[in-house]
Enzyme design. Structure first.
Site, PDB file in Angstrom:
ATOM      1  N   ALA A  14       0.822  -1.227   0.000  1.00 18.80           N
ATOM      2  CA  ALA A  14       0.000   0.000   0.000  1.00 18.80           C
ATOM      3  C   ALA A  14       0.849   1.267   0.000  1.00 18.80           C
ATOM      4  O   ALA A  14       0.318   2.367   0.085  1.00 18.80           O
ATOM      5  CB  ALA A  14      -0.945  -0.002   1.193  1.00 18.80           C
ATOM      6  N   TYR A 157       5.723 -13.664 -15.005  1.00 22.66           N
ATOM      7  CA  TYR A 157       4.677 -12.788 -14.450  1.00 22.66           C
ATOM      8  C   TYR A 157       3.292 -13.335 -14.828  1.00 22.66           C
ATOM      9  O   TYR A 157       2.402 -13.448 -13.980  1.00 22.66           O
ATOM     10  CB  TYR A 157       4.869 -11.371 -14.997  1.00 22.66           C
ATOM     11  CG  TYR A 157       3.893 -10.340 -14.481  1.00 22.66           C
ATOM     12  CD1 TYR A 157       4.059  -9.752 -13.219  1.00 22.66           C
ATOM     13  CD2 TYR A 157       2.804  -9.927 -15.248  1.00 22.66           C
ATOM     14  CE1 TYR A 157       3.170  -8.791 -12.754  1.00 22.66           C
ATOM     15  CE2 TYR A 157       1.912  -8.967 -14.791  1.00 22.66           C
ATOM     16  CZ  TYR A 157       2.100  -8.397 -13.543  1.00 22.66           C
ATOM     17  OH  TYR A 157       1.211  -7.451 -13.076  1.00 22.66           O
ATOM     18  N   ALA A 159       2.444 -16.343 -15.589  1.00 19.99           N
ATOM     19  CA  ALA A 159       2.189 -17.628 -14.920  1.00 19.99           C
ATOM     20  C   ALA A 159       1.700 -17.420 -13.486  1.00 19.99           C
ATOM     21  O   ALA A 159       0.715 -18.037 -13.053  1.00 19.99           O
ATOM     22  CB  ALA A 159       3.455 -18.484 -14.926  1.00 19.99           C
TER      23      ALA A 159
HETATM   24  P1  NAP Z   1       4.007  -0.480  -7.965  1.00 18.91           P
HETATM   25  O1  NAP Z   1       3.619   0.949  -8.127  1.00 18.91           O
HETATM   26  O2  NAP Z   1       5.328  -0.949  -8.463  1.00 18.91           O
HETATM   27  O3  NAP Z   1       3.846  -0.859  -6.423  1.00 18.91           O
HETATM   28  C1  NAP Z   1       4.130  -2.133  -5.986  1.00 18.91           C
HETATM   29  C2  NAP Z   1       3.772  -2.254  -4.520  1.00 18.91           C
HETATM   30  O4  NAP Z   1       4.021  -3.614  -4.117  1.00 18.91           O
HETATM   31  C3  NAP Z   1       4.626  -1.340  -3.650  1.00 18.91           C
HETATM   32  O5  NAP Z   1       3.805  -0.762  -2.676  1.00 18.91           O
HETATM   33  C4  NAP Z   1       5.632  -2.306  -3.011  1.00 18.91           C
HETATM   34  O6  NAP Z   1       5.990  -1.951  -1.681  1.00 18.91           O
HETATM   35  C5  NAP Z   1       4.812  -3.586  -2.933  1.00 18.91           C
HETATM   36  N1  NAP Z   1       5.670  -4.764  -2.819  1.00 18.91           N
HETATM   37  C6  NAP Z   1       6.539  -5.271  -3.733  1.00 18.91           C
HETATM   38  N2  NAP Z   1       7.165  -6.344  -3.224  1.00 18.91           N
HETATM   39  C7  NAP Z   1       6.673  -6.525  -1.961  1.00 18.91           C
HETATM   40  C8  NAP Z   1       6.912  -7.468  -0.938  1.00 18.91           C
HETATM   41  N3  NAP Z   1       7.802  -8.453  -1.094  1.00 18.91           N
HETATM   42  N4  NAP Z   1       6.216  -7.366   0.226  1.00 18.91           N
HETATM   43  C9  NAP Z   1       5.314  -6.357   0.404  1.00 18.91           C
HETATM   44  N5  NAP Z   1       5.064  -5.417  -0.528  1.00 18.91           N
HETATM   45  C10 NAP Z   1       5.728  -5.513  -1.698  1.00 18.91           C
HETATM   46  O7  NAP Z   1       2.954  -1.441  -8.674  1.00 18.91           O
HETATM   47  P2  NAP Z   1       1.400  -1.272  -9.003  1.00 18.91           P
HETATM   48  O8  NAP Z   1       1.300  -0.954 -10.437  1.00 18.91           O
HETATM   49  O9  NAP Z   1       0.738  -0.411  -7.998  1.00 18.91           O
HETATM   50  O10 NAP Z   1       0.949  -2.797  -8.844  1.00 18.91           O
HETATM   51  C11 NAP Z   1       0.127  -3.265  -7.784  1.00 18.91           C
HETATM   52  C12 NAP Z   1      -0.431  -4.620  -8.179  1.00 18.91           C
HETATM   53  O11 NAP Z   1      -1.193  -4.501  -9.379  1.00 18.91           O
HETATM   54  C13 NAP Z   1       0.646  -5.675  -8.467  1.00 18.91           C
HETATM   55  O12 NAP Z   1       0.231  -6.926  -7.986  1.00 18.91           O
HETATM   56  C14 NAP Z   1       0.704  -5.688  -9.994  1.00 18.91           C
HETATM   57  O13 NAP Z   1       1.186  -6.907 -10.491  1.00 18.91           O
HETATM   58  C15 NAP Z   1      -0.743  -5.437 -10.331  1.00 18.91           C
HETATM   59  N6  NAP Z   1      -0.944  -4.931 -11.677  1.00 18.91           N
HETATM   60  C16 NAP Z   1      -0.428  -3.741 -12.066  1.00 18.91           C
HETATM   61  C17 NAP Z   1      -0.621  -3.304 -13.372  1.00 18.91           C
HETATM   62  C18 NAP Z   1      -0.056  -2.009 -13.887  1.00 18.91           C
HETATM   63  O14 NAP Z   1      -0.136  -1.772 -15.105  1.00 18.91           O
HETATM   64  N7  NAP Z   1       0.477  -1.138 -13.054  1.00 18.91           N
HETATM   65  C19 NAP Z   1      -1.372  -4.093 -14.261  1.00 18.91           C
HETATM   66  C20 NAP Z   1      -1.895  -5.292 -13.820  1.00 18.91           C
HETATM   67  C21 NAP Z   1      -1.690  -5.707 -12.524  1.00 18.91           C
HETATM   68  P3  NAP Z   1       7.422  -1.316  -1.252  1.00 18.91           P
HETATM   69  O15 NAP Z   1       7.736  -0.234  -2.249  1.00 18.91           O
HETATM   70  O16 NAP Z   1       7.135  -0.809   0.131  1.00 18.91           O
HETATM   71  O17 NAP Z   1       8.423  -2.439  -1.239  1.00 18.91           O
END
Ligand code: NAP
Length: 249
Positions: A14, A157, A159
């Site tokens: 978050a 990813y 998978a």
């Molecule tokens: P983001 O801006 O890169 O943020 C990723 C978040 O995940 C950060 O808050 C990070 O926390 C946290 N995180 C990563 N590794 C972690 C771990 N080991 N333990 C706890 N927290 C962890 O990504 P986002 O775009 O918001 O993505 C959020 C979700 O949506 C993901 O599951 C992603 O696969 C999915 N998603 C995103 C997109 C897109 O286009 N952006 C599309 C489809 C799905 P810290 O920085 O504190 O480590």
């Protein structure tokens, strides 16, 4: 709005991006909020302060690497100590990586699996005893349209995101009789840090591929998640809600 009777939500990852928008969406509804973070402590603490000041709700920022079952269990204990209960879990934490399939190393594969899929398993397993005791709860897992269709150069990813869909459906069947709903959101392209590696031309191409000719915002995804957790979705479980501007239909 602080108080014992407010519903409590844990949002993993978050500190930034979609997760922070989800936290704000729930804060607006008066929920007590648990902001999970791993590396981005300052961002998580700043968001906690903003939410407290703007929405007058209880907020707890907890560090835990979702890939570690021990850290996740410690987080759950902390939340139960502070808030007494957990009503909603949003499994949002995740990483992405673009690589040719033959270049994916053992470490890349394991890290992808550990954070994006085992992380969801760890968090669901940790909070479910509380939800089962309450005979109530909602879980939303964040997959991706690539988990539905597969993406070239993102096989690992794709998978794990497909794995999240399988986990969601199976878990929904298992815990539905205990009054718990489990659903999945499959976002399209959303402009967050996750998209930092893509150049302007690629972003423009992606925009044109969506039938609505636009990319998603974190709020678009947060609104869908909030809906799935609300009473308006009380008859919905085991489903995948695609939120992708029509890129995958
Ligand atoms: P983001 O801006 O890169 O943020 C990723 C978040 O995940 C950060 O808050 C990070 O926390 C946290 N995180 C990563 N590794 C972690 C771990 N080991 N333990 C706890 N927290 C962890 O990504 P986002 O775009 O918001 O993505 C959020 C979700 O949506 C993901 O599951 C992603 O696969 C999915 N998603 C995103 C997109 C897109 O286009 N952006 C599309 C489809 C799905 P810290 O920085 O504190 O480590």
């Amino acid at each position: 709005m602080n108080g014992e009777n407010m519903k409590k939500v844990i949002i993993t990852g978050a500190s930034r991006g979609i997760g922070s928008a989800v936290a704000i969406a729930f804060a607006k509804q008066g929920y007590s909020i648990v902001l999970n973070y791993n590396n981005s402590k300052e961002k998580a603490l700043a968001l906690a302060k903003t939410i407290r000041d703007s929405y007058n709700v209880d907020v707890l920022a907890v560090k835990a690497d979702v890939a570690s079952s021990a850290q996740v269990n410690e987080m759950t204990e902390k939340v139960l100590e502070q808030f007494g209960s957990i009503d909603i879990l949003v499994n949002n934490a995740g990483i992405a990586q673009q690589k040719l399939f033959t270049d994916i190393t053992d470490d890349d594969w394991r890290r992808m699996l550990d954070i994006n899929l085992t992380g969801v398993f760890n968090c669901c397993r940790s909070v479910l005893p509380c939800m089962i005791r309450n005979h109530s709860g909602a879980i939303v897992n964040i997959s991706s349209m690539w988990g539905q269709t597969g993406a070239s150069c993102e096989v690992h990813y794709s998978a794990v995101k497909a794995g999240i869909i399988g986990l969601t459906k199976a878990l929904a069947k298992e815990v539905g009789p205990s009054g718990i709903r489990v659903n999945c959101v499959a976002p399209g392209v959303v402009m967050t840090d996750m998209m930092n590696g893509f150049d302007d031309e690629t972003i423009q191409q992606l925009k044109e591929e969506a039938v609505l000719n636009t990319l998603g915002t974190p709020k678009n995804i947060a609104d869908a998640i909030a809906f799935l957790c609300s009473d308006k979705a009380s008859f919905i479980t085991g489903q995948v809600l695609s939120v992708n501007g029509g890129m995958v239909i």
